[in-house]
Design a protein around this motif. Structure first.
Motif, PDB file in Angstrom:
ATOM      1  N   TYR A  57      25.561  38.202  46.898  1.00 16.73           N
ATOM      2  CA  TYR A  57      26.442  39.297  46.800  1.00 16.73           C
ATOM      3  C   TYR A  57      26.892  39.877  48.326  1.00 16.73           C
ATOM      4  N   PHE A  58      28.247  40.455  48.359  1.00 24.06           N
ATOM      5  CA  PHE A  58      28.779  40.782  49.523  1.00 24.06           C
ATOM      6  C   PHE A  58      29.282  42.156  49.335  1.00 24.06           C
ATOM      7  N   ASN A  59      29.100  43.048  50.505  1.00 23.50           N
ATOM      8  CA  ASN A  59      29.997  44.304  50.442  1.00 23.50           C
ATOM      9  C   ASN A  59      31.120  44.094  51.337  1.00 23.50           C
ATOM     10  N   ILE A  60      32.341  44.274  50.157  1.00 24.89           N
ATOM     11  CA  ILE A  60      33.785  44.262  50.572  1.00 24.89           C
ATOM     12  C   ILE A  60      34.280  45.385  50.125  1.00 24.89           C
ATOM     13  N   SER A  61      35.386  45.587  50.664  1.00 23.52           N
ATOM     14  CA  SER A  61      36.152  46.837  50.241  1.00 23.52           C
ATOM     15  C   SER A  61      36.865  46.424  49.002  1.00 23.52           C
ATOM     16  N   SER A  62      36.819  47.232  47.946  1.00 24.36           N
ATOM     17  CA  SER A  62      37.558  46.962  46.490  1.00 24.36           C
ATOM     18  C   SER A  62      39.132  47.267  46.725  1.00 24.36           C
ATOM     19  N   ARG A  63      39.469  47.549  47.824  1.00 22.83           N
ATOM     20  CA  ARG A  63      40.960  47.769  48.177  1.00 22.83           C
ATOM     21  C   ARG A  63      41.510  46.525  49.281  1.00 22.83           C
ATOM     22  N   SER A  64      40.645  45.491  49.253  1.00 25.42           N
ATOM     23  CA  SER A  64      41.206  44.705  49.981  1.00 25.42           C
ATOM     24  C   SER A  64      42.233  43.746  49.510  1.00 25.42           C
ATOM     25  N   GLY A  65      43.346  43.045  50.166  1.00 26.64           N
ATOM     26  CA  GLY A  65      44.351  42.314  49.572  1.00 26.64           C
ATOM     27  C   GLY A  65      43.801  41.310  48.646  1.00 26.64           C
ATOM     28  N   LEU A  66      42.873  40.444  48.856  1.00 32.19           N
ATOM     29  CA  LEU A  66      42.455  39.640  47.798  1.00 32.19           C
ATOM     30  C   LEU A  66      42.149  40.032  46.708  1.00 32.19           C
ATOM     31  N   LEU A  67      41.272  41.432  46.628  1.00 27.75           N
ATOM     32  CA  LEU A  67      40.837  41.708  45.216  1.00 27.75           C
ATOM     33  C   LEU A  67      42.032  42.487  44.575  1.00 27.75           C
ATOM     34  N   THR A  68      42.874  43.147  45.199  1.00 25.12           N
ATOM     35  CA  THR A  68      44.182  43.956  44.669  1.00 25.12           C
ATOM     36  C   THR A  68      45.282  42.964  44.158  1.00 25.12           C
ATOM     37  N   ARG A  69      45.397  42.068  44.921  1.00 22.07           N
ATOM     38  CA  ARG A  69      46.475  41.266  44.529  1.00 22.07           C
ATOM     39  C   ARG A  69      46.442  40.229  43.587  1.00 22.07           C
ATOM     40  N   TYR A  70      45.158  39.520  43.594  1.00 25.28           N
ATOM     41  CA  TYR A  70      45.088  38.203  42.745  1.00 25.28           C
ATOM     42  C   TYR A  70      43.881  38.711  41.768  1.00 25.28           C
ATOM     43  N   ALA A  71      43.868  38.547  40.456  1.00 24.46           N
ATOM     44  CA  ALA A  71      42.987  38.830  39.547  1.00 24.46           C
ATOM     45  C   ALA A  71      42.074  37.921  39.513  1.00 24.46           C
ATOM     46  N   ASN A  72      40.925  38.525  38.800  1.00 23.29           N
ATOM     47  CA  ASN A  72      39.922  37.617  38.720  1.00 23.29           C
ATOM     48  C   ASN A  72      40.062  37.006  37.298  1.00 23.29           C
ATOM     49  N   MET A  73      40.349  35.700  37.291  1.00 27.80           N
ATOM     50  CA  MET A  73      40.748  35.023  36.129  1.00 27.80           C
ATOM     51  C   MET A  73      39.701  34.777  35.150  1.00 27.80           C
ATOM     52  N   GLN A  74      38.621  35.012  35.543  1.00 26.69           N
ATOM     53  CA  GLN A  74      37.354  34.945  34.517  1.00 26.69           C
ATOM     54  C   GLN A  74      37.717  35.389  33.127  1.00 26.69           C
ATOM     55  N   GLY A  75      38.175  36.652  33.258  1.00 28.41           N
ATOM     56  CA  GLY A  75      38.351  37.630  32.097  1.00 28.41           C
ATOM     57  C   GLY A  75      39.487  37.378  31.323  1.00 28.41           C
ATOM     58  N   TYR A  76      40.415  36.416  31.640  1.00 22.44           N
ATOM     59  CA  TYR A  76      41.675  36.176  30.759  1.00 22.44           C
ATOM     60  C   TYR A  76      41.908  34.890  30.138  1.00 22.44           C
ATOM     61  N   GLU A  77      42.546  35.143  29.326  1.00 23.82           N
ATOM     62  CA  GLU A  77      42.969  33.785  28.361  1.00 23.82           C
ATOM     63  C   GLU A  77      44.266  33.507  28.625  1.00 23.82           C
ATOM     64  N   ILE A  78      44.749  32.089  28.886  1.00 23.95           N
ATOM     65  CA  ILE A  78      46.039  31.577  29.200  1.00 23.95           C
ATOM     66  C   ILE A  78      46.261  30.811  28.286  1.00 23.95           C
ATOM     67  N   ASN A  79      47.311  30.785  27.557  1.00 27.97           N
ATOM     68  CA  ASN A  79      47.864  29.658  26.456  1.00 27.97           C
ATOM     69  C   ASN A  79      46.820  29.420  25.487  1.00 27.97           C
ATOM     70  N   GLY A  80      45.766  30.290  25.366  1.00 30.32           N
ATOM     71  CA  GLY A  80      44.762  29.878  24.290  1.00 30.32           C
ATOM     72  C   GLY A  80      43.581  29.547  24.837  1.00 30.32           C
ATOM     73  N   TRP A  81      43.528  29.286  26.118  1.00 30.91           N
ATOM     74  CA  TRP A  81      42.246  28.605  26.818  1.00 30.91           C
ATOM     75  C   TRP A  81      41.666  29.848  27.390  1.00 30.91           C
ATOM     76  N   SER A  82      40.259  29.929  27.307  1.00 23.14           N
ATOM     77  CA  SER A  82      39.735  30.689  28.345  1.00 23.14           C
ATOM     78  C   SER A  82      38.846  30.049  29.393  1.00 23.14           C
ATOM     79  N   SER A  83      38.779  30.875  30.412  1.00 18.82           N
ATOM     80  CA  SER A  83      38.463  30.131  31.512  1.00 18.82           C
ATOM     81  C   SER A  83      36.721  30.790  31.653  1.00 18.82           C
TER      82      SER A  83
END
Length: 148
Positions: free
Chosen positions: A122-148
Motif C-alpha cells: 500500500y502507498f499513501n498518496i493524495s486522493s486528489r492527485s491527477g492520476l486518481l482524479t483523471r483516470y478511472a479505476n477500470m476494475q469496477g467497470y463493464e465495457i461492451n459486456g466484458w468485465s475486467s
C-alpha cells in the motif's frame, strides 16, 4: 468469443483485430505468455514511473491505495494515451502493466511502502492527485459486456 480467442497465440491477438485496445490494456493477464523480457519490463516500469509522477505521496493520510488499485488507474492512463497518440497505438498495446511494476516505480520515486497482513503493498498518496482524479479505476467497470 472467449473460446475462439483462446485458440490463437496471444502474440497474434496483440497484432490483430481479435481484441480491442481496452481489453489488451485493461486485462493484460489474458494476453501474457509468462515470458517477459527485460525490454518489456523496462517499458512497463517507465510508464508506471511517468504516471506516478502525477501523484504526490504523503506521510500520513486517511486512505492508502494498494499497488493493484494504482495499477488499474495507470492502465486507464495508458489506454487514454492511445487516443492522444494514435500513431503509437501498436507500441502501447504491447505494454503489460502489473502491480509489481507499480511497486518498482514507487521504490524508484522513493515512496514509502507499507506491506499489510493481507500481503498487499500500500502507498499513501493524495486522493486528489491527477492520476486518481483523471483516470478511472477500470476494475469496477463493464465495457461492451466484458468485465475486467
Amino acid at each position: 468469443m472467449r473460446a475462439l480467442t483462446k485458440r490463437y497465440n496471444p502474440d497474434e491477438l496483440l497484432n490483430s483485430l481479435y481484441a480491442d485496445d481496452w481489453q489488451v490494456i485493461l486485462q493484460p493477464q489474458q494476453f501474457d505468455t509468462g515470458e517477459g523480457s527485460l525490454a518489456t519490463d523496462i517499458m512497463a516500469c517507465s510508464v508506471a514511473v511517468h504516471a506516478l509522477k502525477q501523484c504526490s505521496s504523503r506521510k500520513s493520510i486517511n486512505h492508502s491505495y494498494s499497488a493493484a488499485e494504482i495499477c488499474q488507474h495507470v492502465r486507464s492512463y495508458l489506454l487514454s494515451q492511445i487516443v492522444c497518440e494514435p500513431s503509437q497505438r501498436h507500441a502501447y498495446r504491447q505494454i503489460r502493466l502489473f502491480a509489481g511494476h507499480i511497486i518498482v516505480a514507487a521504490c524508484h520515486l522513493g515512496w514509502e511502502i507499507q506491506v499489510r497482513a493481507d500481503g498487499q503493498s500500500y502507498f499513501n498518496i493524495s486522493s486528489r492527485s491527477g492520476l486518481l482524479t483523471r483516470y478511472a479505476n477500470m476494475q469496477g467497470y463493464e465495457i461492451n459486456g466484458w468485465s475486467s
